[in-house]
Write a protein that holds these residues in place. Structure first.
Motif, PDB file in Angstrom:
ATOM      1  N   TYR A   1       0.832  -1.211   0.000  1.00  0.00           N
ATOM      2  CA  TYR A   1       0.000   0.000   0.000  1.00  0.00           C
ATOM      3  C   TYR A   1       0.861   1.253   0.000  1.00  0.00           C
ATOM      4  CZ  TYR A   1      -3.637  -3.357   0.663  1.00  0.00           C
ATOM      5  OH  TYR A   1      -4.467  -4.421   0.464  1.00  0.00           O
TER       6      TYR A   1
ATOM      7  N   ALA B   1      -6.381  -7.309   2.518  1.00  0.00           N
ATOM      8  CA  ALA B   1      -5.010  -7.031   2.958  1.00  0.00           C
ATOM      9  C   ALA B   1      -4.523  -8.242   3.753  1.00  0.00           C
ATOM     10  CB  ALA B   1      -4.995  -5.783   3.825  1.00  0.00           C
TER      11      ALA B   1
ATOM     12  N   ILE C   1      -3.060   1.431   5.345  1.00  0.00           N
ATOM     13  CA  ILE C   1      -4.346   1.603   4.667  1.00  0.00           C
ATOM     14  C   ILE C   1      -4.932   2.977   5.009  1.00  0.00           C
ATOM     15  CG2 ILE C   1      -6.733   0.749   4.496  1.00  0.00           C
ATOM     16  CD1 ILE C   1      -5.548  -2.094   5.021  1.00  0.00           C
TER      17      ILE C   1
ATOM     18  N   ASN D   1      -3.318   5.737   3.074  1.00  0.00           N
ATOM     19  CA  ASN D   1      -3.773   5.774   1.685  1.00  0.00           C
ATOM     20  C   ASN D   1      -5.138   6.450   1.556  1.00  0.00           C
ATOM     21  OD1 ASN D   1      -1.487   4.314   1.092  1.00  0.00           O
ATOM     22  ND2 ASN D   1      -2.526   2.951  -0.331  1.00  0.00           N
TER      23      ASN D   1
ATOM     24  N   GLY E   1      -8.415  -3.840   2.311  1.00  0.00           N
ATOM     25  CA  GLY E   1      -7.345  -4.045   1.337  1.00  0.00           C
ATOM     26  C   GLY E   1      -7.720  -3.588  -0.058  1.00  0.00           C
TER      27      GLY E   1
ATOM     28  N   ALA F   1      -8.281   0.631  -0.029  1.00  0.00           N
ATOM     29  CA  ALA F   1      -6.993   1.329   0.035  1.00  0.00           C
ATOM     30  C   ALA F   1      -6.485   1.720  -1.355  1.00  0.00           C
ATOM     31  CB  ALA F   1      -5.950   0.470   0.744  1.00  0.00           C
ATOM     32  N   LEU F   2      -7.084   1.138  -2.398  1.00  0.00           N
ATOM     33  CA  LEU F   2      -6.761   1.559  -3.772  1.00  0.00           C
ATOM     34  C   LEU F   2      -8.013   2.070  -4.487  1.00  0.00           C
ATOM     35  CD1 LEU F   2      -4.253  -1.086  -5.228  1.00  0.00           C
ATOM     36  CD2 LEU F   2      -3.756   1.124  -4.231  1.00  0.00           C
TER      37      LEU F   2
END
Lengths: 288, 260
Positions: free
Chosen positions: B84, B110, B125, B128, B151, B154-155
């Motif tokens: 991350y 994650a 996380i 982010n 997980g 976080a994107l």
């Protein structure tokens, strides 16, 4: 089995054990047994000691109101958004019943209490999570109340202190609960970019989606002794990697050693520490 | 397809991975950049720069791996904190050079392990989420398979979130949900239904902007039209002032599951 047996204090559970007739009768309200060292403590002594065991320093779990009472200047707390209540947004089976039960047990409407207060004379926004309400899980109202508290603090240029205790995101609200992680983080970021102070106090237990959002975003991160601080809880990890975890793994002290907590602070010093930190950041009585 | 069948389809190992998408859309122009500048290079996250048609883009993907060997190496797409942190480093770099960021999400979650906890999985996380919310460059996240909880998000703090028709996104796995709530992980199909985790359910809840038809390996025409769609979205958002873009992103999340 009595539905509420599990929330009764341990000594009461033991007293109800009818096979043990030799045990002397002790009125529950007078004594409390430390779950850590087993010492019988006078309830009034525990109360005077900020709900900490005088023998072994075990910090009893306390609810959100008690936390506020122990932290803020007398009679200075004014609650915000107290009326907000959760709904069953995704029609999750059994969620309404669960909410009703939690409201009864905790005598609160949600898993977090927000408001303004004074600490050592400084005006502060305070957020206090409640383990008695669905283990402090974060649903949309929890997230919204916290976001509003940050927005209010940003707007009024106030510092904010957040006491966390949570099992993580509330699965009964599905993806909407996950979105609270992003929402609260965004509100923290705006508060931070406005140059304002944010202190988190991690209490037992802080985990999951709360650890992975606002709990870990403070300028200063404090924690109570021995508090469990985790992203994934110990049981999940043991199941994933199939090995025993090291002793003290994920305790506040362990997490401080790993560099993710600034300072483990005894509950009896918490108010003073917060007050000192606020003063160092120039919050408090206007200078003469 | 039932919700649980979609979950199984999203986990299908024959499904296209982030690497497949990157290869099909960026071709030879993709230059992989490694490491978080802190601890390690997490192979569960692929990141780098490349050209999407005529547009320089930073691309980051959670990568499960395409065969057993790769899956082991990629830790089945379960990233550690350094994964991350690598992603965030590349996003900040993109912001500096005013490149849009394209994220592919495909992870069961994650990683839950000792090292991940010791190195601050929660902190990685959280950082982010906070930083992506304020990123002054366009961000687009596309869910191509599994979107497992913290997980995945976080994107996915993006201007828009798109999902492949058979992708899923949830706060907890249906198995985990069933075993916690009903003490019976075999009730996962019921949990999958209850969690509203399919692309179609999430679209209705206002969590995703677009559902995409899934490209088939080798069908370059499908990838070309996906590329065009992405480029158009980036062009539109590149024209918006960075501060304003961050404000819109905040409002996007602010209004999801809005409380009265």
């Amino acid at each position: 089995m009595d539905l509420f047996a599990f929330i009764k204090p341990k000594n009461e559970l033991e007293r109800s054990d009818e096979t043990d007739v030799k045990k002397p009768y002790v009125p529950d309200e007078m004594w409390e047994k430390c779950p850590e060292c087993g010492t019988l403590l006078l309830t009034t002594d525990v109360e005077e000691n900020c709900q900490v065991c005088s023998k072994c320093n075990h910090h009893f779990r306390i609810n959100a109101r008690k936390r506020i009472e122990l932290t803020v200047d007398r009679d200075s707390f004014v609650e915000m958004d107290a009326e907000l209540e959760s709904e069953n947004i995704i029609d999750f089976p059994g969620y309404e019943e669960k909410l009703e039960k939690s409201k009864k047990i905790s005598k609160e409407k949600e898993s977090v209490i927000c408001g303004t207060c004074k600490i050592g004379g400084a005006e502060v926004v305070i957020v206090s999570m409640n383990s008695e309400f669905m283990m402090g899980s974060m649903g949309s109202v929890t997230g919204d109340k916290i976001t509003r508290a940050f927005e209010y603090a940003t707007d009024k240029k106030l510092p904010i202190i957040v006491f966390t205790v949570s099992g993580g995101a509330r699965m009964q609200e599905g993806i909407i609960s996950l979105m609270q992680m992003a929402k609260t983080s965004g509100a923290v970021k705006r508060h931070s970019d406005a140059g304002l102070l944010y202190i988190t106090v991690l209490t037992d237990p802080t985990s999951g989606g709360v650890t992975a959002s606002f709990a870990m975003e403070g300028d200063i991160i404090l924690a109570e002794p021995k508090a469990l601080i985790a992203f994934a809880g110990p049981r999940v990890i043991e199941q994933t990697i199939r090995q025993k975890l090291p002793r003290d793994f994920q305790t506040a002290e362990f997490v401080q050693n790993k560099g993710f907590v600034d300072r483990v602070v005894d509950r009896r010093q918490m108010r003073q520490t917060l007050s000192d930190l606020l003063r160092i950041h120039n919050y408090g009585e206007a200078e003469i | 397809m039932s919700a649980y069948e979609k979950v199984l389809a999203a986990r299908d190992t024959k499904k296209l991975t982030s690497a497949d998408y990157i290869h099909a859309m960026f071709g030879e122009s993709f230059i992989e950049l490694h490491g978080d500048r802190n601890y390690a290079d997490d192979k569960a996250v692929i990141g780098g720069v490349g050209m999407l048609n005529e547009m320089p883009v930073t691309v980051i993907g959670l990568e499960k791996g395409r065969n057993t060997m790769e899956r082991m190496e990629r830790n089945f797409g379960a990233a550690h904190p350094e994964g991350y942190r690598k992603a965030l480093r590349l996003m900040k770099q993109a912001e500096k050079f005013h490149r849009p960021v394209l994220c592919f999400v495909d992870t069961s979650g994650a990683f839950c392990g000792i090292g991940a906890e010791e190195r601050g999985q929660g902190h990685a996380i959280a950082t982010n989420l906070m930083e992506m919310m304020a990123l002054k460059t366009p961000v687009l996240s596309i869910f191509i398979g599994e979107g497992g909880s913290g997980g995945a998000i976080a994107l996915a703090v993006a201007d828009e979130v798109w999902m492949m028709e058979n992708a899923v996104y949830s706060v907890i796995s249906p198995e985990g949900c069933a075993s916690i709530l009903w003490k019976d992980s075999s009730k996962a199909p019921e949990a999958a239904e209850a969690l509203k985790m399919t692309a179609q359910d999430l679209f209705k809840l206002g969590v995703v902007e677009r559902i995409l038809r899934e490209p088939v390996q080798g069908d370059q025409k499908m990838f070309e039209s996906l590329k065009l769609l992405i480029c158009r979205t980036f062009e539109k958002n590149l024209a918006v002032d960075g501060e304003r873009l961050a404000e819109l992103r905040y409002q996007r999340f602010r209004k999801i599951g809005k409380v009265k």
